[in-house]
Scaffold this active site. Structure first.
Site, PDB file in Angstrom:
ATOM      1  N   ARG A 150      44.269  31.866  54.569  1.00 58.96           N
ATOM      2  CA  ARG A 150      43.359  30.916  53.934  1.00 58.96           C
ATOM      3  C   ARG A 150      44.111  29.950  53.028  1.00 58.96           C
ATOM      4  NH1 ARG A 150      38.596  33.849  52.065  1.00 58.96           N
ATOM      5  NH2 ARG A 150      38.208  33.439  54.248  1.00 58.96           N
ATOM      6  N   TYR A 151      45.047  30.463  52.283  1.00 58.89           N
ATOM      7  CA  TYR A 151      45.768  29.660  51.291  1.00 58.89           C
ATOM      8  C   TYR A 151      47.119  29.242  51.858  1.00 58.89           C
ATOM      9  CZ  TYR A 151      42.379  31.542  47.908  1.00 58.89           C
ATOM     10  OH  TYR A 151      41.240  31.882  47.230  1.00 58.89           O
ATOM     11  N   ARG A 197      50.197  32.236  51.283  1.00 57.76           N
ATOM     12  CA  ARG A 197      50.008  33.690  51.297  1.00 57.76           C
ATOM     13  C   ARG A 197      48.939  34.097  52.312  1.00 57.76           C
ATOM     14  NH1 ARG A 197      47.858  30.867  47.339  1.00 57.76           N
ATOM     15  NH2 ARG A 197      46.000  31.441  46.152  1.00 57.76           N
ATOM     16  N   CYS A 244      38.587  53.726  54.542  1.00 50.79           N
ATOM     17  CA  CYS A 244      38.753  54.034  53.125  1.00 50.79           C
ATOM     18  C   CYS A 244      38.389  55.497  52.913  1.00 50.79           C
ATOM     19  CB  CYS A 244      37.807  53.169  52.298  1.00 50.79           C
ATOM     20  SG  CYS A 244      38.311  51.451  52.215  1.00 50.79           S
ATOM     21  N   CYS A 252      32.622  52.287  49.247  1.00 47.86           N
ATOM     22  CA  CYS A 252      31.938  51.734  48.081  1.00 47.86           C
ATOM     23  C   CYS A 252      30.659  51.070  48.569  1.00 47.86           C
ATOM     24  CB  CYS A 252      32.809  50.696  47.389  1.00 47.86           C
ATOM     25  SG  CYS A 252      34.409  51.326  46.918  1.00 47.86           S
ATOM     26  N   CYS A 270      30.748  47.224  49.001  1.00 44.58           N
ATOM     27  CA  CYS A 270      31.873  46.654  49.742  1.00 44.58           C
ATOM     28  C   CYS A 270      31.520  45.277  50.297  1.00 44.58           C
ATOM     29  CB  CYS A 270      32.263  47.579  50.887  1.00 44.58           C
ATOM     30  SG  CYS A 270      33.691  46.962  51.807  1.00 44.58           S
ATOM     31  N   ARG A 285      33.119  43.911  52.655  1.00 45.86           N
ATOM     32  CA  ARG A 285      33.302  44.006  54.112  1.00 45.86           C
ATOM     33  C   ARG A 285      32.377  45.074  54.692  1.00 45.86           C
ATOM     34  NH1 ARG A 285      39.229  43.651  52.627  1.00 45.86           N
ATOM     35  NH2 ARG A 285      39.396  41.416  52.235  1.00 45.86           N
ATOM     36  N   ASP A 321      29.666  39.174  46.188  1.00 50.30           N
ATOM     37  CA  ASP A 321      29.561  38.290  47.355  1.00 50.30           C
ATOM     38  C   ASP A 321      28.175  38.332  48.010  1.00 50.30           C
ATOM     39  OD1 ASP A 321      32.151  37.274  47.288  1.00 50.30           O
ATOM     40  OD2 ASP A 321      32.966  39.017  48.343  1.00 50.30           O
ATOM     41  N   ASP A 328      33.946  33.874  45.042  1.00 48.36           N
ATOM     42  CA  ASP A 328      34.647  33.659  46.310  1.00 48.36           C
ATOM     43  C   ASP A 328      33.704  32.816  47.164  1.00 48.36           C
ATOM     44  OD1 ASP A 328      36.719  33.838  48.119  1.00 48.36           O
ATOM     45  OD2 ASP A 328      36.923  36.020  47.911  1.00 48.36           O
ATOM     46  N   LYS A 340      38.679  31.561  46.244  1.00 46.52           N
ATOM     47  CA  LYS A 340      38.179  31.963  44.920  1.00 46.52           C
ATOM     48  C   LYS A 340      38.108  30.762  43.982  1.00 46.52           C
ATOM     49  CE  LYS A 340      40.268  36.442  45.683  1.00 46.52           C
ATOM     50  NZ  LYS A 340      40.996  36.092  46.923  1.00 46.52           N
TER      51      LYS A 340
HETATM   52  C1  LIG Z   1      41.915  36.741  47.452  1.00 49.13           C
HETATM   53  C2  LIG Z   1      42.633  36.318  48.634  1.00 49.13           C
HETATM   54  C3  LIG Z   1      43.993  36.035  48.581  1.00 49.13           C
HETATM   55  C4  LIG Z   1      44.806  36.148  47.313  1.00 49.13           C
HETATM   56  O1  LIG Z   1      44.379  35.238  46.368  1.00 49.13           O
HETATM   57  P1  LIG Z   1      45.091  35.202  44.941  1.00 49.13           P
HETATM   58  O2  LIG Z   1      44.244  34.241  44.165  1.00 49.13           O
HETATM   59  O3  LIG Z   1      46.477  34.731  45.172  1.00 49.13           O
HETATM   60  O4  LIG Z   1      45.062  36.583  44.395  1.00 49.13           O
HETATM   61  C5  LIG Z   1      44.606  35.609  49.730  1.00 49.13           C
HETATM   62  N1  LIG Z   1      43.928  35.473  50.891  1.00 49.13           N
HETATM   63  C6  LIG Z   1      42.607  35.723  50.974  1.00 49.13           C
HETATM   64  C7  LIG Z   1      41.909  35.528  52.269  1.00 49.13           C
HETATM   65  C8  LIG Z   1      41.913  36.159  49.845  1.00 49.13           C
HETATM   66  O5  LIG Z   1      40.611  36.434  49.929  1.00 49.13           O
END
Ligand SMILES: *Cc1c(COP(=O)(O)O)cnc(C)c1O
Length: 436
Positions: free
Chosen positions: A122-123, A126, A135, A139, A142, A144, A303, A340, A347
């Site tokens: 997504r980002y 990362r 799990c 929870c 959850c 998911r 969520d 989110d 986020k």
């Molecule tokens: C939360 C999340 C991350 C990590 O986000 P950070 O703000 O760096 O902690 C990375 N990918 C996805 C899909 C996420 O939901």
């Protein structure tokens, strides 16, 4: 709270007569004896539901199954279970069958943002890597929930290899976040293999692990596991405490092992109605976390996943809680409150307003006490032209990546690139009416 206190002994002996503390502290014993049915739950905890309640609960479990570790069940206050935050996170509620407008199976679009099985990218720098589908405890809140208990499996090495391959082929990925399910459901051997593969990729700078084991099955954090993880530093670990009651002596011991192992620890809390939607509970939680060397990282707005409506609070409750933390307690005890974004927007931080007004040379602010103050801005700040292309800049950054930098989103609007005046949604009506 001692390890092998009375509630633990009672449950252990109901599972099998003459169970010992070494059974109790064996995470595999806990997993083998995880509570999956209402009858088992009643038998082990001593809580009794009415026939009607049981009927409703069983219907709920057909859609969203149950799994509670004996350890986590032992934290329930049997005499006041209706109000118990541990009970509410562990035991089903027939309200889970209510689906409201705007609720979705996959509100965060994790599946559509998935280039290969197991990866959500997504980002820019990362990825989220789902390395386990299971799990130790399910929870009830959850996000998911759609996947919980679907088909329980630990992906094979061949399946995981696809995700590893994706990371290897994408040099932008410098941070790999292992999630699931719970990554610590994998065997030590598989964790070792996975971390070894990921950390051997030159552009992977850090590995992060998101796990709720310290909360629901703290005995999973064994010395052997810590020794394995230590080989792959830097490893950051995020856990998931939602209530101060969860910081038991067993949980603290697990956390101590991780902190002593040298892993920076963070915590993600979900804001949950009737569990922790209270400024005083939340302050106690963050202070206890810090006392145990865990840095509160995110406070999540619950969520829009199907089956969670009874857990959701208005956003205002979260802002009220942030108001009661910022300034009132240690800065590093304050998490970032985030929503989110439904649809995969990621986020988004939300905060009370501290900036009241400003002019060309002064900013008016208020603090946590309600004191209104001003900050005088510098008279002679020289504006530097910045199009995010560092080659002409006099600042001695010496960043090798400087020439590859591309400003994104709002950051791009703020840079001095003259071709980006606004960000316009696709299919904007006004624009589609334009002649050319
Ligand atoms: C939360 C999340 C991350 C990590 O986000 P950070 O703000 O760096 O902690 C990375 N990918 C996805 C899909 C996420 O939901």
């Amino acid at each position: 709270m001692k390890i092998f206190n009375e509630p633990q002994q009672v449950i252990a002996n109901r599972i099998k007569e003459n169970s010992t503390i070494s059974h109790w502290k064996d995470w595999k014993w806990q997993l083998r004896n995880t509570i999956k049915t209402i009858d088992q739950f009643e038998f082990l905890t001593g809580i009794r539901f009415t026939e009607d309640e049981k009927e409703n609960l069983k219907e709920t479990l057909d859609k969203f199954p149950l799994s509670v570790t004996p350890y986590y069940a032992s934290l329930i206050d049997e005499d006041n279970y209706q109000n118990d935050p541990v009970f509410k996170q562990a035991m089903a509620d027939s309200k889970e069958l209510i689906v409201l407008e705007n609720e979705m199976a996959d509100p965060l679009s994790e599946e559509s943002d998935s280039p290969v099985e197991g990866i959500t990218h997504r980002y820019p720098d990362r990825v989220l890597f789902h390395v386990s589908n299971i799990c130790s405890m399910y929870c009830r809140h959850c996000t998911r929930k759609r996947k919980v208990g679907d088909h329980d499996f630990i992906p094979s090495k061949e399946q995981l290899a696809k995700g590893i391959e994706y990371v290897r082929n994408n040099p932008v990925v410098r941070d790999v976040l292992l999630s699931g399910g719970d990554p610590f459901m994998l065997s030590d051997e598989k964790i070792d293999w996975l971390l070894s593969a990921l950390s051997s990729i030159p552009h992977v700078e850090i590995i992060r692990i998101g796990t709720r084991m310290p909360v629901v099955l703290p005995y999973r954090i064994t010395d052997n596991l810590v020794q394995i993880l230590k080989k792959y530093q830097p490893v950051w670990i995020n856990t998931h405490f939602n209530h101060p009651r969860e910081l038991t002596s067993s949980a603290k011991e697990a956390v101590r092992k991780l902190a002593d192992g040298g892993f920076p620890l963070g915590n993600q809390t979900v804001l949950l109605a009737d569990v922790n939607d209270c400024p005083r509970i939340m302050k106690k939680l963050v202070q206890k976390l810090v006392e145990n060397r865990i840095r509160p990282y995110y406070l999540y707005q619950c969520d829009l996943s199907e089956g969670l409506s009874h857990f959701r609070t208005p956003v205002g409750k979260g802002i009220e809680i942030m108001e009661s933390l910022i300034g009132h307690t240690s800065g590093f005890a304050v998490p970032t409150y985030v929503i989110d974004a439904p649809g995969g927007g990621g986020k988004i931080p939300v905060m009370p307003n501290y900036l009241i007004s400003w002019s060309t040379n002064k900013v008016v602010l208020r603090n946590y006490e309600g004191v209104i103050t001003t900050y005088k801005e510098p008279e002679h700040y020289e504006n530097k032209f910045c199009d995010r292309d560092c080659s002409d800049c006099k600042l001695e950054l010496n960043l090798q990546e400087g020439d590859e930098f591309h400003a994104l989103g709002i950051e791009k609007l703020l840079s001095d690139e003259n071709d980006s005046i606004s960000l316009i949604p696709e299919n904007n009506d006004r624009h589609s009416r334009r002649k050319v």
